[in-house]
Scaffold this active site. Structure first.
Site, PDB file in Angstrom:
ATOM      1  N   HIS A 154      86.556  -2.782 -24.091  1.00  0.00           N
ATOM      2  CA  HIS A 154      85.484  -2.731 -23.309  1.00  0.00           C
ATOM      3  C   HIS A 154      84.154  -2.271 -23.993  1.00  0.00           C
ATOM      4  O   HIS A 154      83.989  -1.091 -24.267  1.00  0.00           O
ATOM      5  CB  HIS A 154      85.846  -1.780 -22.173  1.00  0.00           C
ATOM      6  CG  HIS A 154      84.552  -1.732 -21.150  1.00  0.00           C
ATOM      7  ND1 HIS A 154      84.959  -1.795 -19.703  1.00  0.00           N
ATOM      8  CD2 HIS A 154      83.244  -1.646 -20.953  1.00  0.00           C
ATOM      9  CE1 HIS A 154      83.953  -1.691 -19.006  1.00  0.00           C
ATOM     10  NE2 HIS A 154      82.748  -1.731 -19.630  1.00  0.00           N
ATOM     11  N   HIS A 214      79.663  -3.134 -24.616  1.00  0.00           N
ATOM     12  CA  HIS A 214      78.441  -3.803 -24.505  1.00  0.00           C
ATOM     13  C   HIS A 214      77.573  -3.838 -25.627  1.00  0.00           C
ATOM     14  O   HIS A 214      77.527  -3.033 -26.493  1.00  0.00           O
ATOM     15  CB  HIS A 214      77.726  -2.893 -23.460  1.00  0.00           C
ATOM     16  CG  HIS A 214      78.397  -2.819 -22.021  1.00  0.00           C
ATOM     17  ND1 HIS A 214      78.056  -3.617 -21.054  1.00  0.00           N
ATOM     18  CD2 HIS A 214      79.156  -1.728 -21.571  1.00  0.00           C
ATOM     19  CE1 HIS A 214      78.779  -3.291 -19.963  1.00  0.00           C
ATOM     20  NE2 HIS A 214      79.346  -2.083 -20.227  1.00  0.00           N
ATOM     21  N   LYS A 217      85.247 -10.511 -15.464  1.00  0.00           N
ATOM     22  CA  LYS A 217      84.906  -9.149 -15.053  1.00  0.00           C
ATOM     23  C   LYS A 217      84.497  -9.102 -13.475  1.00  0.00           C
ATOM     24  O   LYS A 217      83.331  -9.969 -13.184  1.00  0.00           O
ATOM     25  CB  LYS A 217      83.562  -8.547 -15.949  1.00  0.00           C
ATOM     26  CG  LYS A 217      83.453  -7.159 -15.629  1.00  0.00           C
ATOM     27  CD  LYS A 217      84.246  -6.230 -15.860  1.00  0.00           C
ATOM     28  CE  LYS A 217      83.990  -4.752 -15.449  1.00  0.00           C
ATOM     29  NZ  LYS A 217      83.073  -4.235 -16.623  1.00  0.00           N
ATOM     30  N   ASP A 273      83.570   1.238 -23.354  1.00  0.00           N
ATOM     31  CA  ASP A 273      82.277   1.102 -22.535  1.00  0.00           C
ATOM     32  C   ASP A 273      80.971   1.685 -23.306  1.00  0.00           C
ATOM     33  O   ASP A 273      79.964   2.008 -22.706  1.00  0.00           O
ATOM     34  CB  ASP A 273      82.351   1.819 -21.252  1.00  0.00           C
ATOM     35  CG  ASP A 273      81.479   1.569 -20.167  1.00  0.00           C
ATOM     36  OD1 ASP A 273      81.123   0.390 -20.375  1.00  0.00           O
ATOM     37  OD2 ASP A 273      81.290   2.280 -19.312  1.00  0.00           O
ATOM     38  N   ALA A 316      72.254   4.092 -16.697  1.00  0.00           N
ATOM     39  CA  ALA A 316      73.591   4.652 -16.738  1.00  0.00           C
ATOM     40  C   ALA A 316      73.973   3.792 -18.013  1.00  0.00           C
ATOM     41  O   ALA A 316      74.066   2.555 -18.094  1.00  0.00           O
ATOM     42  CB  ALA A 316      74.517   4.116 -15.610  1.00  0.00           C
TER      43      ALA A 316
END
Length: 345
Positions: free
Chosen positions: A13, A15, A100, A248, A264
């Site tokens: 996971h 980004h 997702k 993440d 966030a």
């Protein structure tokens, strides 16, 4: 123990953003991981195999020449309008590995997310038929539900009814944060798994407020009470094969975090393995780190395990206060603090 050698791990996971931001952060993940499941929540989101192919090429172009081999494993953003035929294209692509689910409004760039799962049922049915995993940001977005309860409510009101309808759907509960999520995965059949971040193993919600408001500890799902952190750590270090590494890691420019309405996301790619090693060491379970980091993920995704290795050494170092991020900077997790483990070499 002064060194720890692991089969080269993967990040399930991640980004990576796009453009200058992608160029600024891609090398951190490539240094530690052989592969990563790349999130599709760009602006506009990656919703088709064609778009995923183009994004994959941009990621490969952003990697430093001569660096370690790194394979981006692409995903599509599920929308109310994703057709079942796109799932066939995913299964045939060889490089898109999952879809997702972002409930609309749940997190960064989730405005195009799903408003009702019932409208997606034909597409989800095709995913179940073809064995394509659904990666779930497991939070309800009802403003009447307390932000600290949104994961537990999602399990009861969204996920369990979905699995009752489609019991063979392969689901990864992303970045789980609660005792309820850990218990759900432990009790579920083998088609259900979960990723866990370093921050949700190492920190509870006090970290948001220690010495003042700490925007660089703000992520979604938000950090929870100590009882939940402890339950996550116990589940992850229990030896269950259903939990695997997913950082993440989510970079944001410093000014976007230190703002009246801050973004966030926590950036951890600079030190992901050292952070996980600390969490496993704290739990007395360093011998179980390799399975979590290197085996459980590829086994669930039906991919081969990596053959190379990485070595961690137990030697203190200080995390930089900030890192370059295009024309700005970002503040990494544990900025200015000391970590016990680091990559060797």
């Amino acid at each position: 123990m002064h060194t720890l050698t692991l089969t080269r791990p993967d990040d399930w996971h991640l980004h990576l953003r796009d453009g200058e931001a992608l160029a600024a952060v891609a090398a951190y993940s490539a240094r530690e991981f052989a592969r990563a499941i790349v999130m599709p929540n760009l602006k506009p989101p990656v919703t088709t195999v064609v778009q995923a192919a183009a994004y994959r090429e941009r990621i490969l172009a952003a990697l430093p020449p001569g660096g370690p081999a790194f394979e981006p494993l692409m995903t599509l953003y599920l929308t109310d309008n994703t057709p079942p035929a796109e799932i066939d294209r995913v299964a045939e692509s060889g490089f898109v590995h999952a879809l997702k689910l972002y409930p609309a409004g749940a997190t960064t760039n989730s405005d195009a997310g799903v408003t009702s799962l019932s409208g997606c049922l034909p597409t989800l049915t095709r995913m179940a038929e073809l064995g394509v995993p659904l990666l779930v940001h497991g939070e309800v977005t009802d403003p009447q539900i307390d932000v600290f309860d949104r994961e537990a409510v999602f399990i009861d009101t969204v996920l369990q009814p979905l699995l009752a309808e489609l019991p063979t759907l392969r689901v990864v509960m992303e970045h789980i944060t609660t005792r309820q999520a850990a218990e759900f995965v432990l009790a579920a059949p083998d088609n259900i798994a979960a990723t866990v971040t370093p921050q949700h193993m190492l920190m509870n919600r006090n970290a948001l407020f220690t010495g003042g408001l700490r925007p660089h500890h703000y992520c979604l799902p938000v950090l929870k009470r100590e009882e939940h952190r402890a339950a996550i750590a116990r589940a992850v270090t229990s030896g269950s094969t259903r939990f695997f590494l997913g950082t993440d890691s989510a970079p944001h420019a410093r000014h976007a975090k230190e703002a009246a309405c801050g973004c966030a996301g926590i950036f951890s790619a600079h030190a992901a393995l050292p952070l996980y090693a600390e969490a496993f060491e704290d739990a007395g379970a360093l011998d179980r780190l390799e399975a979590f980091a290197s085996f459980n993920g590829p086994d669930f995704y039906r991919l081969p395990r990596n053959t190379g290795t990485v070595t961690l050494k137990r030697e203190e170092w200080t995390v930089p206060a900030s890192l370059p991020y295009g024309n700005d900077t970002l503040v990494p997790l544990r900025a200015g603090e000391t970590l016990r483990w680091q990559l060797a070499g």
